[in-house]
Write a protein that holds these residues in place. Structure first.
Motif, PDB file in Angstrom:
ATOM      1  N   ALA A  46       0.829  -1.206   0.000  1.00 25.67           N
ATOM      2  CA  ALA A  46       0.000   0.000   0.000  1.00 25.67           C
ATOM      3  C   ALA A  46       0.860   1.251   0.000  1.00 25.67           C
ATOM      4  O   ALA A  46       2.036   1.232   0.390  1.00 25.67           O
ATOM      5  CB  ALA A  46      -0.909  -0.014   1.229  1.00 25.67           C
ATOM      6  N   THR A  47       0.256   2.345  -0.425  1.00 23.99           N
ATOM      7  CA  THR A  47       0.973   3.626  -0.393  1.00 23.99           C
ATOM      8  C   THR A  47       1.412   3.935   1.031  1.00 23.99           C
ATOM      9  O   THR A  47       0.733   3.567   1.995  1.00 23.99           O
ATOM     10  CB  THR A  47       0.090   4.782  -0.907  1.00 23.99           C
ATOM     11  OG1 THR A  47      -1.138   4.774  -0.162  1.00 23.99           O
ATOM     12  CG2 THR A  47      -0.222   4.638  -2.386  1.00 23.99           C
TER      13      THR A  47
ATOM     14  N   GLU B 266       4.718   5.481  -3.186  1.00 24.14           N
ATOM     15  CA  GLU B 266       3.657   6.178  -3.915  1.00 24.14           C
ATOM     16  C   GLU B 266       3.219   5.294  -5.085  1.00 24.14           C
ATOM     17  O   GLU B 266       3.947   4.382  -5.494  1.00 24.14           O
ATOM     18  CB  GLU B 266       4.184   7.521  -4.427  1.00 24.14           C
ATOM     19  CG  GLU B 266       4.693   8.426  -3.327  1.00 24.14           C
ATOM     20  CD  GLU B 266       5.366   9.683  -3.861  1.00 24.14           C
ATOM     21  OE1 GLU B 266       5.432   9.853  -5.099  1.00 24.14           O
ATOM     22  OE2 GLU B 266       5.834  10.496  -3.040  1.00 24.14           O
ATOM     23  N   LEU B 267       2.038   5.615  -5.602  1.00 28.40           N
ATOM     24  CA  LEU B 267       1.515   4.827  -6.731  1.00 28.40           C
ATOM     25  C   LEU B 267       2.519   4.799  -7.885  1.00 28.40           C
ATOM     26  O   LEU B 267       2.689   3.781  -8.558  1.00 28.40           O
ATOM     27  CB  LEU B 267       0.187   5.405  -7.213  1.00 28.40           C
ATOM     28  CG  LEU B 267      -0.971   5.341  -6.225  1.00 28.40           C
ATOM     29  CD1 LEU B 267      -2.211   6.019  -6.813  1.00 28.40           C
ATOM     30  CD2 LEU B 267      -1.299   3.901  -5.854  1.00 28.40           C
TER      31      LEU B 267
ATOM     32  N   THR C 199      11.990  -7.724  -9.794  1.00 27.66           N
ATOM     33  CA  THR C 199      10.901  -7.744  -8.824  1.00 27.66           C
ATOM     34  C   THR C 199       9.833  -6.788  -9.335  1.00 27.66           C
ATOM     35  O   THR C 199      10.124  -5.617  -9.598  1.00 27.66           O
ATOM     36  CB  THR C 199      11.371  -7.279  -7.433  1.00 27.66           C
ATOM     37  OG1 THR C 199      12.275  -8.231  -6.896  1.00 27.66           O
ATOM     38  CG2 THR C 199      10.177  -7.112  -6.487  1.00 27.66           C
ATOM     39  N   ARG C 200       8.625  -7.315  -9.490  1.00 25.95           N
ATOM     40  CA  ARG C 200       7.531  -6.442  -9.921  1.00 25.95           C
ATOM     41  C   ARG C 200       6.840  -5.887  -8.680  1.00 25.95           C
ATOM     42  O   ARG C 200       6.248  -6.633  -7.908  1.00 25.95           O
ATOM     43  CB  ARG C 200       6.513  -7.195 -10.778  1.00 25.95           C
ATOM     44  CG  ARG C 200       5.367  -6.286 -11.246  1.00 25.95           C
ATOM     45  CD  ARG C 200       4.430  -6.983 -12.203  1.00 25.95           C
ATOM     46  NE  ARG C 200       5.022  -7.277 -13.486  1.00 25.95           N
ATOM     47  CZ  ARG C 200       5.192  -6.408 -14.473  1.00 25.95           C
ATOM     48  NH1 ARG C 200       4.800  -5.147 -14.313  1.00 25.95           N
ATOM     49  NH2 ARG C 200       5.725  -6.782 -15.604  1.00 25.95           N
ATOM     50  N   LEU C 201       6.961  -4.578  -8.492  1.00 29.97           N
ATOM     51  CA  LEU C 201       6.349  -3.907  -7.348  1.00 29.97           C
ATOM     52  C   LEU C 201       5.076  -3.205  -7.789  1.00 29.97           C
ATOM     53  O   LEU C 201       5.095  -2.436  -8.753  1.00 29.97           O
ATOM     54  CB  LEU C 201       7.320  -2.877  -6.755  1.00 29.97           C
ATOM     55  CG  LEU C 201       6.751  -1.988  -5.652  1.00 29.97           C
ATOM     56  CD1 LEU C 201       6.438  -2.826  -4.407  1.00 29.97           C
ATOM     57  CD2 LEU C 201       7.715  -0.860  -5.296  1.00 29.97           C
ATOM     58  N   THR C 202       4.008  -3.518  -7.086  1.00 25.69           N
ATOM     59  CA  THR C 202       2.736  -2.837  -7.331  1.00 25.69           C
ATOM     60  C   THR C 202       2.329  -2.123  -6.058  1.00 25.69           C
ATOM     61  O   THR C 202       2.197  -2.749  -5.001  1.00 25.69           O
ATOM     62  CB  THR C 202       1.635  -3.840  -7.733  1.00 25.69           C
ATOM     63  OG1 THR C 202       2.078  -4.575  -8.875  1.00 25.69           O
ATOM     64  CG2 THR C 202       0.342  -3.100  -8.069  1.00 25.69           C
TER      65      THR C 202
END
Lengths: 112, 113
Positions: free
Chosen positions: A14-15, A82-83, A107-110
């Protein structure tokens, strides 16, 4: 398999949170590079370490930091997320100045 | 900072056709590299060029380091379905001391069987 190992492969957070991405370079490689790949910016150099010491900084935000440990693995710390920090983060390692770098799988960060 | 312009952004070609893509830079590089990235993977080095004017082949791939040191091209001959992916050029200015790479934004290649 490039020999460069990155964990985790995927991360959703999360943000405002903080995450740590880990990279194990190829055996014998002293240099570690971190890159960020986003859709609109492409691959951007963030920071380089050589044998435990910071060697060069690219477009790395102040909220981001990295270190390389005595066993040569490296960690990239991203805080106050942040987004717009959602991206693929790649680590690459190389042996010396006359060799080329090998990239990990990323690494895919969402950030949601 | 240094900028690399890579073109085309994407291309659709028929299997068996030849492909050409290129990169131009606003400044000089000492090394040009070409990488391929498959979905979910990191970039894989295809060809490295270290001298202005150098022409290097790797199987069906041929790349050249431009004489001005500000450009490079990559050709793929007789394309096959597994050539699908994103191709990146990258330049390095080792005078900066860190050997960091500046990447183009990539050429997305689609091959129609």
């Amino acid at each position: 398999d490039s020999g460069v190992t990155q964990t985790p492969k995927h991360l959703i957070t999360a943000t405002g949170q903080r995450v740590t991405l880990r990279c194990s370079p190829r055996s014998g490689d002293l240099s570690v590079y971190w890159y960020q790949q986003s859709l609109d910016q492409g691959l951007q150099f963030l920071i380089q370490y050589y044998n435990g010491e910071e060697r060069a900084k690219g477009n790395i935000l102040e909220r981001f930091s990295a270190q390389q440990f005595p066993d040569l693995h490296s960690e990239l710390n991203l805080s106050s997320l942040e987004l717009g920090d959602s991206a693929l983060y790649f680590c690459a390692s190389k042996q010396g100045p006359n060799t080329e770098a090998f990239f990990g799988q990323g690494t895919r960060l969402t950030v949601v | 900072g240094q900028q690399l312009n890579q073109s085309p952004q994407s291309m659709f070609i028929q299997e068996g056709e030849d492909v050409s893509m290129n990169c131009t830079s606003s400044s000089i590089f000492n090394t040009w590299l070409w990488y391929k990235q498959d979905p979910g993977e990191g970039p894989v080095l295809l060809i490295a060029l270290y001298k202005a004017g150098e022409l290097t082949s790797n199987g069906r791939l041929t790349a050249q380091f431009g004489i001005t040191r500000k450009d490079s091209f990559l050709n793929i001959s007789a394309s096959i379905p597994s050539d699908v992916g994103i191709y990146f050029c990258a330049g390095r200015d080792s005078g900066a001391g860190s050997y960091q790479l500046t990447f183009g934004k990539g050429t997305k290649l689609s091959v129609i069987p």
